[in-house]
Design an enzyme around this catalytic site. Sequence first.
Site, PDB file in Angstrom:
ATOM      1  N   HIS A 168      34.991  25.441   2.816  1.00 26.15           N
ATOM      2  CA  HIS A 168      34.148  24.531   2.032  1.00 26.15           C
ATOM      3  C   HIS A 168      32.687  24.931   2.291  1.00 26.15           C
ATOM      4  O   HIS A 168      32.372  25.427   3.373  1.00 26.15           O
ATOM      5  CB  HIS A 168      34.423  23.115   2.551  1.00 26.15           C
ATOM      6  CG  HIS A 168      33.802  22.001   1.774  1.00 26.15           C
ATOM      7  ND1 HIS A 168      32.459  21.676   1.863  1.00 26.15           N
ATOM      8  CD2 HIS A 168      34.345  21.097   0.921  1.00 26.15           C
ATOM      9  CE1 HIS A 168      32.217  20.631   1.097  1.00 26.15           C
ATOM     10  NE2 HIS A 168      33.329  20.253   0.504  1.00 26.15           N
TER      11      HIS A 168
ATOM     12  N   ASP B 168      37.376  22.837  10.785  1.00 26.96           N
ATOM     13  CA  ASP B 168      37.003  21.836   9.791  1.00 26.96           C
ATOM     14  C   ASP B 168      38.287  21.094   9.412  1.00 26.96           C
ATOM     15  O   ASP B 168      39.114  21.614   8.658  1.00 26.96           O
ATOM     16  CB  ASP B 168      36.368  22.533   8.583  1.00 26.96           C
ATOM     17  CG  ASP B 168      36.103  21.566   7.433  1.00 26.96           C
ATOM     18  OD1 ASP B 168      36.518  20.392   7.517  1.00 26.96           O
ATOM     19  OD2 ASP B 168      35.492  21.999   6.440  1.00 26.96           O
TER      20      ASP B 168
ATOM     21  N   GLN C 267      40.417  17.967   5.609  1.00 24.78           N
ATOM     22  CA  GLN C 267      41.621  17.795   4.781  1.00 24.78           C
ATOM     23  C   GLN C 267      42.886  17.708   5.632  1.00 24.78           C
ATOM     24  O   GLN C 267      43.983  17.554   5.077  1.00 24.78           O
ATOM     25  CB  GLN C 267      41.763  18.964   3.803  1.00 24.78           C
ATOM     26  CG  GLN C 267      40.648  19.045   2.768  1.00 24.78           C
ATOM     27  CD  GLN C 267      40.674  17.901   1.776  1.00 24.78           C
ATOM     28  OE1 GLN C 267      41.705  17.256   1.555  1.00 24.78           O
ATOM     29  NE2 GLN C 267      39.536  17.612   1.173  1.00 24.78           N
TER      30      GLN C 267
ATOM     31  N   LYS D 263      37.760  10.218   3.906  1.00 24.40           N
ATOM     32  CA  LYS D 263      38.968  10.870   3.393  1.00 24.40           C
ATOM     33  C   LYS D 263      40.228  10.374   4.097  1.00 24.40           C
ATOM     34  O   LYS D 263      41.328  10.825   3.801  1.00 24.40           O
ATOM     35  CB  LYS D 263      38.832  12.391   3.523  1.00 24.40           C
ATOM     36  CG  LYS D 263      37.729  12.953   2.621  1.00 24.40           C
ATOM     37  CD  LYS D 263      37.602  14.466   2.682  1.00 24.40           C
ATOM     38  CE  LYS D 263      36.466  14.909   1.750  1.00 24.40           C
ATOM     39  NZ  LYS D 263      36.264  16.365   1.760  1.00 24.40           N
TER      40      LYS D 263
ATOM     41  N   CYS E 295      33.316  22.829  -4.166  1.00 18.95           N
ATOM     42  CA  CYS E 295      32.471  23.257  -3.040  1.00 18.95           C
ATOM     43  C   CYS E 295      33.088  24.439  -2.309  1.00 18.95           C
ATOM     44  O   CYS E 295      33.028  24.528  -1.076  1.00 18.95           O
ATOM     45  CB  CYS E 295      32.215  22.114  -2.057  1.00 18.95           C
ATOM     46  SG  CYS E 295      31.324  20.746  -2.757  1.00 18.95           S
TER      47      CYS E 295
HETATM   48  C1  LIG Z   1      35.248  17.104   1.956  1.00 13.65           C
HETATM   49  C2  LIG Z   1      35.203  18.294   2.807  1.00 13.65           C
HETATM   50  C3  LIG Z   1      34.070  18.616   3.549  1.00 13.65           C
HETATM   51  C4  LIG Z   1      32.798  17.819   3.463  1.00 13.65           C
HETATM   52  O1  LIG Z   1      32.979  16.495   3.857  1.00 13.65           O
HETATM   53  P1  LIG Z   1      31.793  15.450   3.690  1.00 13.65           P
HETATM   54  O2  LIG Z   1      32.456  14.145   3.924  1.00 13.65           O
HETATM   55  O3  LIG Z   1      31.264  15.608   2.298  1.00 13.65           O
HETATM   56  O4  LIG Z   1      30.763  15.783   4.718  1.00 13.65           O
HETATM   57  C5  LIG Z   1      34.108  19.726   4.348  1.00 13.65           C
HETATM   58  N1  LIG Z   1      35.212  20.479   4.447  1.00 13.65           N
HETATM   59  C6  LIG Z   1      36.334  20.199   3.756  1.00 13.65           C
HETATM   60  C7  LIG Z   1      37.531  21.059   3.932  1.00 13.65           C
HETATM   61  C8  LIG Z   1      36.364  19.109   2.908  1.00 13.65           C
HETATM   62  O5  LIG Z   1      37.458  18.832   2.213  1.00 13.65           O
END
Ligand SMILES: *Cc1c(COP(=O)(O)O)cnc(C)c1O
Length: 405
Positions: free
Chosen positions: A122, A199, A202, A225, A363
């Site tokens: 992302h 990260d 998800q 999320k 993104c």
């Molecule tokens: C949504 C997402 C982000 C960013 O999250 P924010 O809540 O906008 O800071 C980063 N990495 C992944 C894999 C995402 O799905």
Amino acid sequence: MFDVEKIREDFPILSREISGRPLIYLDNGATSQTPKCVVDHIADTYYRVNANVHRGVHTLSQEATDAHEAARRRVQQFIGAGSSSEVIFTRGTTEAINLVASSFGDEFLHDGDEIILTVMEHHANIVPWQLLQRRRNIKLRVVPIDERGDLNVDTYKSLFNGHTRLVGVAHVSNVLGTINPVREMIAYAHAQGVPVLVDGAQAVPHLRVNVQELDADFYVFSAHKVYGPTGIGVLYGKEKWLDAMPPYQGGGEMIAHVDFSGTTFGELPFKFEAGTPDYVGTSAFATALDYVDHIGLESIAAHENELLRYTTDRLQDIEGMRIFGTSEHKSSVISFLVDGIHHYDMGMLLDKLGVAVRTGHHCAQPLMTSLGIEGTVRASFAAYNTKAEAEAFVAAVKRVVQMFR
Ligand SMILES: *Cc1c(COP(=O)(O)O)cnc(C)c1O
């Protein structure tokens, strides 16, 4: 017993209509809906407890502080961190990665150093490192994917050299749904003496994550999320790194003593939490985690995987359908294109049929470039989605396709 109809009652927004049709919300990869218990918690905090945390001697301030710190322990427990001082509250995944890029970057990255990222990151796990490149002459090396959307692990291993200082990898791709083999990737990096940032934005909503089992050095995710409020995120970091890293922002809450001749910083986790934290959000987030555990993350994942399999099978019947991301290890995200139909048109027309999906590059423009496309349509599932919704979604896609044929 997993009872989706009962779960749906917890989400008032799901009874909305869009263009006179029942809302089918399949944009959970961008944000999940918020259960009533979490919204009630926010209202209740403002109505009954609201006071700034940490410095107050009065009852409300102490109650607010207790709730905020209890939330930190709740997150610690949820992700299996060794200590609650390794849990830093941020505004989200994005801020958490920026914190690491800025602070870890300042302390540990020097001209000539290299960072390994993957092509499916992302932008939140790309751009902060590019900003760091303005201050440090560092190189970003990128792990490619194969045609199914799995990382090429051999290439990953071949990218390490004596200059590698950090690996940054998404646990689950927000476009392909691929669940990356992060445990193995971390073990390999550690054997080369290199720390890893995962990260988990998800992953945390769909998989049981244990940061100690993974042995992740940093693990980041967002509350919004995982059925929590917006504006809250988590940076988990191993104490040995966080202790060695300089503060990210300065201000109140993060100091031990301030003097114009010099200031000493507070202990973890406060060193990284300058200013008044979103204590309403953090404690509401703890309620969201309770909610998830009450249903059971494993049950949620099993339900979502059933929807994923069913929907994927049905979509594949559509002529001209291309699904991006067909890994065997996949989470509940379906990115697709239908030949001759722009993703934006598909998204607009689905909205007219009551279906909320995400369209565009998600993104993840470098991933789009590597796939040779500009964007996709993305449907992503959560605990409250039903098989009937999946059927209606497939029918809606077919209707849109017919309009173009
Ligand atoms: C949504 C997402 C982000 C960013 O999250 P924010 O809540 O906008 O800071 C980063 N990495 C992944 C894999 C995402 O799905």
